[in-house]
Design a protein around this motif. Structure first.
Motif, mmCIF file in Angstrom:
data_model
loop_
_atom_site.group_PDB
_atom_site.id
_atom_site.type_symbol
_atom_site.label_atom_id
_atom_site.label_comp_id
_atom_site.label_asym_id
_atom_site.label_seq_id
_atom_site.Cartn_x
_atom_site.Cartn_y
_atom_site.Cartn_z
ATOM 1 N N GLU A 49 0.934 -1.177 -0.157
ATOM 2 C CA GLU A 49 -0.178 -0.085 0.163
ATOM 3 C C GLU A 49 0.765 1.298 -0.120
ATOM 4 O OE1 GLU A 49 -3.716 -1.131 2.847
ATOM 5 O OE2 GLU A 49 -1.668 -1.509 3.896
ATOM 6 N N HIS A 50 0.450 2.176 -0.515
ATOM 7 C CA HIS A 50 0.900 3.602 -0.547
ATOM 8 C C HIS A 50 0.094 4.762 -0.381
ATOM 9 C CE1 HIS A 50 3.508 7.153 -1.620
ATOM 10 N NE2 HIS A 50 2.509 7.402 -2.261
ATOM 11 N N TRP A 51 0.242 5.580 0.872
ATOM 12 C CA TRP A 51 -0.404 6.685 1.038
ATOM 13 C C TRP A 51 0.495 8.083 0.791
ATOM 14 C CZ3 TRP A 51 -0.477 2.786 4.678
ATOM 15 C CH2 TRP A 51 -1.749 1.743 4.831
ATOM 16 N N PRO A 52 -0.244 8.954 -0.092
ATOM 17 C CA PRO A 52 0.615 10.179 -0.239
ATOM 18 C C PRO A 52 1.320 10.773 1.083
ATOM 19 C CG PRO A 52 -1.289 10.008 -1.599
ATOM 20 C CD PRO A 52 -1.464 8.987 -0.622
ATOM 21 N N THR A 53 2.480 11.096 1.156
ATOM 22 C CA THR A 53 3.035 12.071 2.265
ATOM 23 C C THR A 53 2.552 13.424 2.081
ATOM 24 O OG1 THR A 53 5.130 12.317 1.149
ATOM 25 C CG2 THR A 53 4.738 10.299 2.564
ATOM 26 N N LEU A 57 8.764 13.386 -2.749
ATOM 27 C CA LEU A 57 8.208 12.547 -3.753
ATOM 28 C C LEU A 57 6.866 11.947 -3.545
ATOM 29 C CD1 LEU A 57 8.800 11.414 -6.563
ATOM 30 C CD2 LEU A 57 10.168 9.708 -5.502
ATOM 31 N N GLY A 58 6.872 11.385 -2.204
ATOM 32 C CA GLY A 58 5.585 10.499 -1.926
ATOM 33 C C GLY A 58 4.297 11.492 -2.076
ATOM 34 N N SER A 59 4.450 12.782 -1.917
ATOM 35 C CA SER A 59 3.399 13.525 -2.383
ATOM 36 C C SER A 59 2.572 13.690 -3.596
ATOM 37 C CB SER A 59 3.516 14.883 -1.742
ATOM 38 O OG SER A 59 4.383 15.605 -2.635
ATOM 39 N N ARG A 60 3.634 13.207 -4.757
ATOM 40 C CA ARG A 60 3.138 13.357 -5.708
ATOM 41 C C ARG A 60 2.902 12.028 -6.563
ATOM 42 N NH1 ARG A 60 8.501 16.373 -8.285
ATOM 43 N NH2 ARG A 60 9.370 14.804 -6.808
ATOM 44 N N ILE A 61 2.818 11.073 -5.637
ATOM 45 C CA ILE A 61 2.355 9.495 -5.992
ATOM 46 C C ILE A 61 0.958 9.248 -5.456
ATOM 47 C CG2 ILE A 61 2.847 7.033 -5.986
ATOM 48 C CD1 ILE A 61 5.734 7.867 -5.712
ATOM 49 N N GLU A 63 -2.535 7.760 -3.976
ATOM 50 C CA GLU A 63 -2.563 6.252 -3.304
ATOM 51 C C GLU A 63 -2.867 5.255 -4.133
ATOM 52 O OE1 GLU A 63 -6.318 4.961 -0.308
ATOM 53 O OE2 GLU A 63 -5.587 7.057 -0.391
ATOM 54 N N TYR A 77 -4.907 2.115 -8.557
ATOM 55 C CA TYR A 77 -4.697 3.457 -8.147
ATOM 56 C C TYR A 77 -6.116 4.167 -7.735
ATOM 57 C CZ TYR A 77 0.207 3.458 -9.815
ATOM 58 O OH TYR A 77 1.536 3.345 -10.254
#
Length: 120
Positions: A49-53, A57-61, A63, A77
């Motif tokens: 799982e990925h939740w945006p930061t 960089l994590g803010s541009r990907i 969820e 996505y």
């Protein structure tokens, strides 16, 4: 070793090595049985799982949620985009098969598995 493990398995493994029972509420599984017996298969899939930061960089990907098996990687996505990769023939994940009609039944199967893992 091609068995599927993840960083969430480290804490239960350390608890198990210490001789304590692994709490059922702890994420992951102990790898001790896998380390002691090469014939144990382990899990057949894992949830990623990925939740945006808030920044970086994590803010541009967006969820996303992934089910990974030894052969396939299926990604959903929140934007509605989907990805499907044949990890045996495309280990670098260069060819997204999600738009190919011949893989729709497989995608439905992997989506069901993803939904099951997310519910856990």
């Amino acid at each position: 070793d091609h068995r599927i493990v993840a960083n969430i398995d480290l804490a239960p493994t350390f608890v198990d090595f210490a001789g304590s029972p692994v709490p059922s509420t702890m994420d992951g599984i102990s790898l001790v049985p896998l380390l002691r017996d090469a014939n144990i298969d382990g899990r057949d899939s894992i949830l990623i799982e990925h939740w945006p930061t808030e920044e970086g960089l994590g803010s541009r990907i967006p969820e996303f949620y992934v089910v990974r098996t030894s052969d396939w990687k299926y990604v959903e996505y929140v934007t509605g985009e989907k990805e499907l990769y044949d990890l045996q023939n495309d280990p670098y994940e260069l060819n997204n098969l999600a738009g190919d009609e011949q893989y729709q039944a497989l995608m439905a199967e992997l989506k069901a598995k993803l939904d099951e893992l997310k519910a856990q």
